[in-house]
Design a protein around this motif. Structure first.
Motif, PDB file in Angstrom:
ATOM      1  N   PHE A   1       0.803  -1.229   0.000  1.00  0.00           N
ATOM      2  CA  PHE A   1       0.000   0.000   0.000  1.00  0.00           C
ATOM      3  C   PHE A   1       0.838   1.282   0.000  1.00  0.00           C
ATOM      4  O   PHE A   1       0.265   2.386  -0.013  1.00  0.00           O
ATOM      5  N   PHE A   2       2.172   1.162   0.058  1.00  0.00           N
ATOM      6  CA  PHE A   2       3.074   2.311   0.063  1.00  0.00           C
ATOM      7  C   PHE A   2       2.888   3.180   1.304  1.00  0.00           C
ATOM      8  O   PHE A   2       3.292   4.349   1.319  1.00  0.00           O
ATOM      9  N   ALA A   3       2.295   2.615   2.345  1.00  0.00           N
ATOM     10  CA  ALA A   3       2.068   3.377   3.575  1.00  0.00           C
ATOM     11  C   ALA A   3       1.746   2.396   4.686  1.00  0.00           C
ATOM     12  O   ALA A   3       1.258   1.290   4.425  1.00  0.00           O
ATOM     13  N   PRO A   4       1.998   2.770   5.942  1.00  0.00           N
ATOM     14  CA  PRO A   4       1.590   1.896   7.054  1.00  0.00           C
ATOM     15  C   PRO A   4       0.071   1.757   7.068  1.00  0.00           C
ATOM     16  O   PRO A   4      -0.665   2.734   6.837  1.00  0.00           O
ATOM     17  N   MET A   5      -0.427   0.564   7.345  1.00  0.00           N
ATOM     18  CA  MET A   5      -1.872   0.349   7.400  1.00  0.00           C
ATOM     19  C   MET A   5      -2.131  -0.876   8.274  1.00  0.00           C
ATOM     20  O   MET A   5      -2.306  -1.985   7.780  1.00  0.00           O
ATOM     21  N   PRO A   6      -2.130  -0.696   9.610  1.00  0.00           N
ATOM     22  CA  PRO A   6      -2.277  -1.850  10.507  1.00  0.00           C
ATOM     23  C   PRO A   6      -3.574  -2.627  10.278  1.00  0.00           C
ATOM     24  O   PRO A   6      -3.598  -3.836  10.420  1.00  0.00           O
ATOM     25  N   ARG A   7      -4.651  -1.898   9.963  1.00  0.00           N
ATOM     26  CA  ARG A   7      -5.946  -2.550   9.731  1.00  0.00           C
ATOM     27  C   ARG A   7      -6.609  -1.907   8.518  1.00  0.00           C
ATOM     28  O   ARG A   7      -6.336  -0.747   8.169  1.00  0.00           O
ATOM     29  N   LEU A   8      -7.486  -2.663   7.893  1.00  0.00           N
ATOM     30  CA  LEU A   8      -8.300  -2.115   6.805  1.00  0.00           C
ATOM     31  C   LEU A   8      -9.543  -1.478   7.409  1.00  0.00           C
ATOM     32  O   LEU A   8     -10.215  -2.080   8.266  1.00  0.00           O
ATOM     33  N   SER A   9      -9.868  -0.299   6.959  1.00  0.00           N
ATOM     34  CA  SER A   9     -11.071   0.379   7.449  1.00  0.00           C
ATOM     35  C   SER A   9     -12.316  -0.325   6.907  1.00  0.00           C
ATOM     36  O   SER A   9     -12.243  -1.042   5.900  1.00  0.00           O
ATOM     37  N   PRO A  10     -13.469  -0.136   7.554  1.00  0.00           N
ATOM     38  CA  PRO A  10     -14.707  -0.721   7.018  1.00  0.00           C
ATOM     39  C   PRO A  10     -14.955  -0.320   5.563  1.00  0.00           C
ATOM     40  O   PRO A  10     -15.421  -1.127   4.756  1.00  0.00           O
ATOM     41  N   ARG A  11     -14.616   0.923   5.233  1.00  0.00           N
ATOM     42  CA  ARG A  11     -14.802   1.375   3.851  1.00  0.00           C
ATOM     43  C   ARG A  11     -13.899   0.601   2.894  1.00  0.00           C
ATOM     44  O   ARG A  11     -14.335   0.168   1.817  1.00  0.00           O
ATOM     45  N   ASP A  12     -12.642   0.403   3.313  1.00  0.00           N
ATOM     46  CA  ASP A  12     -11.722  -0.352   2.468  1.00  0.00           C
ATOM     47  C   ASP A  12     -12.169  -1.802   2.332  1.00  0.00           C
ATOM     48  O   ASP A  12     -12.090  -2.394   1.244  1.00  0.00           O
ATOM     49  N   LEU A  13     -12.610  -2.390   3.430  1.00  0.00           N
ATOM     50  CA  LEU A  13     -13.066  -3.777   3.355  1.00  0.00           C
ATOM     51  C   LEU A  13     -14.223  -3.923   2.373  1.00  0.00           C
ATOM     52  O   LEU A  13     -14.273  -4.862   1.578  1.00  0.00           O
ATOM     53  N   THR A  14     -15.161  -2.991   2.417  1.00  0.00           N
ATOM     54  CA  THR A  14     -16.283  -3.042   1.480  1.00  0.00           C
ATOM     55  C   THR A  14     -15.804  -2.866   0.043  1.00  0.00           C
ATOM     56  O   THR A  14     -16.216  -3.603  -0.872  1.00  0.00           O
ATOM     57  N   ARG A  15     -14.905  -1.918  -0.163  1.00  0.00           N
ATOM     58  CA  ARG A  15     -14.410  -1.661  -1.522  1.00  0.00           C
ATOM     59  C   ARG A  15     -13.623  -2.844  -2.057  1.00  0.00           C
ATOM     60  O   ARG A  15     -13.740  -3.209  -3.221  1.00  0.00           O
ATOM     61  N   PHE A  16     -12.812  -3.469  -1.204  1.00  0.00           N
ATOM     62  CA  PHE A  16     -11.966  -4.556  -1.669  1.00  0.00           C
ATOM     63  C   PHE A  16     -12.743  -5.851  -1.911  1.00  0.00           C
ATOM     64  O   PHE A  16     -12.352  -6.667  -2.752  1.00  0.00           O
ATOM     65  N   THR A  17     -13.835  -6.070  -1.168  1.00  0.00           N
ATOM     66  CA  THR A  17     -14.566  -7.340  -1.286  1.00  0.00           C
ATOM     67  C   THR A  17     -15.785  -7.260  -2.184  1.00  0.00           C
ATOM     68  O   THR A  17     -16.362  -8.296  -2.520  1.00  0.00           O
ATOM     69  N   THR A  18     -16.178  -6.056  -2.578  1.00  0.00           N
ATOM     70  CA  THR A  18     -17.346  -5.893  -3.444  1.00  0.00           C
ATOM     71  C   THR A  18     -16.865  -5.417  -4.818  1.00  0.00           C
ATOM     72  O   THR A  18     -16.428  -4.275  -4.962  1.00  0.00           O
ATOM     73  N   VAL A  19     -16.894  -6.311  -5.801  1.00  0.00           N
ATOM     74  CA  VAL A  19     -16.407  -5.999  -7.144  1.00  0.00           C
ATOM     75  C   VAL A  19     -17.477  -6.399  -8.155  1.00  0.00           C
ATOM     76  O   VAL A  19     -18.401  -7.162  -7.837  1.00  0.00           O
ATOM     77  N   ASP A  20     -17.347  -5.878  -9.371  1.00  0.00           N
ATOM     78  CA  ASP A  20     -18.372  -6.175 -10.380  1.00  0.00           C
ATOM     79  C   ASP A  20     -17.968  -7.302 -11.337  1.00  0.00           C
ATOM     80  O   ASP A  20     -18.706  -7.649 -12.244  1.00  0.00           O
ATOM     81  N   HIS A  21     -16.775  -7.874 -11.168  1.00  0.00           N
ATOM     82  CA  HIS A  21     -16.266  -8.979 -11.985  1.00  0.00           C
ATOM     83  C   HIS A  21     -16.093  -8.589 -13.451  1.00  0.00           C
ATOM     84  O   HIS A  21     -16.014  -9.469 -14.320  1.00  0.00           O
TER      85      HIS A  21
END
Length: 902
Positions: free
Chosen positions: A53-73
């Protein structure tokens, strides 16, 4: 088909083998994966997170989790690799422009080095190409060497630049020869390693070993211990402290782990529960001898599918169910986890059998013939481990020199052809395919349906350099020759016999198999060893002899052992292959076997450097000996050949072709019937591959016919729209019409007769420019659910329709494959000036076949195609007619990415 159709995500889900031989599962990400993705992320080291991620990120935010797991294929695709329920790798792309997507990967620290990133890239590339993506771009930090290597070592055309301290990569995802080689090499290493771990375990646990006589599990345990297995043996029994001399534990949880191999012999309904427990011991290999699965009923099929799912989820390779076990005779291993009553000695023959019962018969036959075996695998229902896996292992196994396969079905012929061809270049492969039909499938075997002709399997085996035989007897006839004799340098056969009748039988058999036969050398039936040696040396030293058949029959009771020793010594000194027919027992030894050299020096050996006697393959009849020699001669010729380079004709545009077929199939699903293209669409598709379809004009009157002739050019041919009416004698064709008056007369006559009855509301005919004289041929392709693309070739007319004289090959083809496709026709001499007729332009024909094979390989959407007639002239050719059907493909079984069979 809509890009969000569930079929897309189903096609992207697969099991794979990683670099270390362990299995894993890959599938599109789901919103329900949010917790697993968070667990994966927080387990990563700060350095791995920074590199991603080019930056420290100890946890994924709820917004990131939604964005990363919800895709249109479609514009956004993400794939995850799982072992068990844990995510061990994530790969994704986001479309950022026309045909361009940004790609990124993240691999678990605990699983780096297992090839997870390269697997993700392979699968993302296939998904991207399906969605119209042609280029990946990626931003990678310079210190992230592992990720840079994933891209640069994949074999795709890649460029890089450095901007603001970040490496900017651009990857063209069009397959290249190099990318295919890389994928196949990685697949080979991974699958070979997975079999190595099965066949070289350091510890084995037997589940279901009972104490009562006749217990299957008890027999397995006894054979494992009695065979001298060099590793640790564990046994589970709920009551006994010792089973067959091995200390027992009460449950699997009491077995000290890890355990490499588990052998399971419990009732079918209990197997899956056992497998779930075995996962806690980090088991990597699983042999299930239990029956009661897909071979019995629908419930058994469901049970087998769950067994496979459990094994794959927990990283295991599965042999069976209904397997008769596995064997490794390596003295460092001595693994006999089988139900075989007799184990052959250690040797160079690798054996694979799908049938359990016949697997035992195969081992027994090897033992009776004195053939040494390196390893043996009985696949049973072949739910997972297949002949393909074993061939991958045997290719690198120094203990294996010859491979024998007993196949009841071929689950992935396209991959089988590719793997077998690579193996056969260095080690002979002998195959028995059972069943009256090439596609007889036994209960329990997962095999796709096929529309291919029955001859397709034989053609595939020949193309791969495989020696096909009819039965197990012939398998060992050929194997013992391959294992004991050098490969022949040619097809010239010398015959030595002490009987004129035997010599004649051997010579006639050789001629019937297409071999060249020198004049047989016959000695008297009562000739002694010295006379026989002189005759043998005469034949073996003849420079015009490549292989020798020696046929000896005793005048009284049995062949003189001194005569046999002379034969073994002369053959060893000459270095030429020899097959012996000894029509009697040799010192009480069964004649159809491998005759080993004497164990002690001869009493009359003068120590003057007489060559050591060689092992000798012995047969009961001359016909058996010659049939085996003929098979080996053909294999040796195939192996000596230059196998050519993959065809890549100039002037093709695969991207334009794909865009065309996708536009024509827009909105259709795999359940829709094939779409037959209009002639303009056919011409446009063929043009993408540099093939010109001669224009044809539909007419319904003489006036229209004359105008059409003026447009296409005189002279013309007039044809009925119904193809069957174009047969000679039915009046459906008028050739070489050179003026308007003649044309009008022909059109009026044809419209009034049968030829004008098939063109729709009003009678219609076809007008086309007259092609140069020559020979008419046809070229067909078929997209088969089992074989994938298949290219067929034949001469137009009765040789194809009545005699079935058609040749077949499976793309991708080499230039040598194309040459063979033409020349293996029985009627092929007609193309080369038969009986004084002019030879035609075979070079143009081979170019056409190469182009059509590339089209079939590129486009699984081409359900079928037929180019007919193709007129091949003395110079050039003309494609006068073509039909093409398109369909949404169900997916090929060997589709450019590593996938285990479902």
């Amino acid at each position: 088909m809509s890009p969000t159709h569930p079929a897309w995500t189903r096609a992207w889900e697969a099991d794979v083998v990683l670099r270390d031989g362990g299995a894993a599962h890959i599938r599109p990400i789901r919103p329900a994966d949010a917790d697993a993705l968070q667990a994966f992320h927080v387990a990563q080291s700060p350095r791995s997170t920074y590199l991603r991620f080019f930056a420290p990120m100890p946890r994924l935010s709820p917004r990131d989790l939604t964005r990363f797991t919800t895709v249109d294929h479609h514009d956004r695709v993400a794939l995850v690799v799982l072992v068990g329920e844990a995510i061990i790798g994530v790969g994704r792309y986001d479309r950022v422009g026309d045909g361009v997507a940004e790609v990124a990967f993240n691999v678990s620290d605990a699983h780096q080095g297992r090839g997870v990133g390269s697997v993700l890239l392979e699968h993302l590339v296939v998904a991207a190409r399906e969605q119209g993506i042609t280029r990946f771009v990626a931003e990678v930090l310079p210190e992230n060497r592992k990720m840079l290597d994933v891209f640069t070592e994949a074999g795709f055309a890649t460029t890089r630049a450095v901007e603001d301290g970040v490496v900017m990569l651009t990857v063209d995802v069009t397959p290249t020869d190099r990318s295919r080689e890389v994928m196949e090499a990685r697949e080979h290493r991974a699958e070979a390693e997975s079999l190595r771990r099965l066949l070289h375990p350091r510890s084995v646990v037997v589940v279901g070993a009972g104490r009562r006589p006749g217990s299957v599990g008890g027999r397995l345990l006894a054979d494992l211990v009695g065979g001298g297995f060099t590793g640790a043996v564990h046994v589970v029994h709920p009551e006994a402290d010792v089973v067959r001399g091995v200390p027992a534990v009460r449950s699997l949880s009491d077995v000290p782990g890890p355990v490499d191999l588990a052998v399971v012999a419990v009732p079918a309904e209990s197997v899956n529960g056992v497998v779930a427990e075995l996962a806690q011991l980090d088991v990597r290999g699983l042999v299930v001898v239990s029956s009661g699965f897909a071979e019995v009923d629908a419930d058994g099929l469901a049970r087998q599918r769950e067994l496979l799912r459990l094994a794959r989820v927990h990283g295991m390779r599965l042999v069976g169910p209904t397997s008769f076990g596995i064997i490794n005779t390596d003295p460092a291993v001595r693994l006999n986890a089988s139900l075989a009553p007799v184990v052959p000695p250690s040797g160079g023959l690798g054996l694979f059998s799908q049938s359990g019962a016949l697997g035992v018969a195969v081992l027994d036959a090897a033992h009776r013939r004195g053939l040494g075996v390196s390893t043996f695998v009985s696949a049973g229902n072949r739910a997972d481990v297949s002949g393909n896996d074993c061939m991958q292992y045997w290719q690198d196994d120094p203990a294996t020199s010859v491979v024998g396969l007993y196949l009841e079905s071929v689950g992935n012929p396209r991959k089988f052809s590719r793997v077998a061809r690579g193996l056969a270049r260095t080690k002979p492969v002998v195959v028995v395919k059972s069943g009256v039909s090439s596609f007889t499938v036994p209960p329990g075997h997962a095999v796709r349906e096929t529309r291919a002709p029955r001859e397709a399997l034989d053609a595939m085996l020949r193309q791969a350099g495989v020696i096909r035989v009819d039965n197990v007897h012939q398998l060992f006839d050929v194997a013992q020759l391959l294992q004991t004799q050098p490969l022949p340098a040619g097809e010239r056969v010398g015959v030595v016999a002490n009987s004129g009748a035997l010599a004649a039988l051997a010579a006639e058999a050789a001629v019937s198999w297409g071999l060249d036969v020198a004049d047989p050398v016959v000695v008297a039936p009562e000739a002694d060893a010295s006379e026989v040696r002189t005759a043998l040396e005469r034949v073996f030293t003849d420079p015009d002899v490549d292989v020798v058949v020696a046929c000896l029959i005793p005048p009284v009771a049995e062949v003189d052992r001194e005569v046999v020793t002379a034969l073994q010594e002369v053959a060893a000194a000459a270095g030429k292959p020899c097959a012996a027919c000894l029509v009697a027992l040799v010192g009480g030894v069964e004649p159809t076997r491998t005759l080993q050299p004497p164990s002690r020096p001869r009493d009359d050996d003068d120590g003057a450097g007489r060559p050591a006697a060689a092992a000798l393959p012995v047969y009961t009849t001359p016909e058996d000996a010659v049939r085996s020699l003929a098979a080996v001669v053909r294999y040796a010729a195939w192996r000596r050949r230059d196998h050519g380079a993959r065809v890549a004709p100039a002037g093709t545009d695969a991207r334009a072709a794909r865009a065309l077929v996708e536009s024509l199939l827009d909105g259709r699903t795999p359940d829709d019937p094939p779409l037959r293209l209009e002639q303009e669409e056919v011409a446009a598709l063929l043009a993408c591959y540099g093939v010109q379809l001669w224009p044809v004009v539909t007419v319904r009157s003489a006036d229209e016919a004359v105008r059409a002739a003026d447009r296409v050019g005189w002279p013309v041919v007039v044809k009925a729209t119904e193809r069957h009416l174009r047969h000679p004698g039915l009046g459906g064709v008028r050739l070489d019409v050179s003026d308007a008056r003649e044309l009008r007369a022909h059109v009026d006559a044809m419209l009034a007769g049968p030829a004008g009855s098939g063109g729709g509301p009003a009678p219609a005919l076809l007008v086309q420019a007259m092609a140069p004289s020559g020979i008419s041929v046809l070229v067909r392709t078929l997209e088969d659910p089992l074989f994938g693309p298949l290219v067929s070739f034949g001469l137009a007319g009765d040789t194809t329709v009545l005699l079935g004289d058609v040749s077949h090959r499976i793309p991708p083809l080499t230039d040598v494959d194309v040459v063979d496709l033409v020349r293996t026709l029985r009627a092929a001499p007609r193309l080369f000036g038969y009986m004084g007729t002019p030879a035609v332009d075979v070079g143009s024909l081979e170019d056409l076949l190469a182009r059509i094979s590339v089209m079939a390989d590129d486009l699984p959407e081409v359900f079928s195609s037929e180019l007919s007639p193709v007129q091949v002239a003395e110079r050039g050719l003309a494609v006068l007619g073509a039909q093409v059907e398109l369909a949404v493909p169900v997916g090929r079984s060997d589709a450019g990415r590593r996938v285990l069979p479902a």
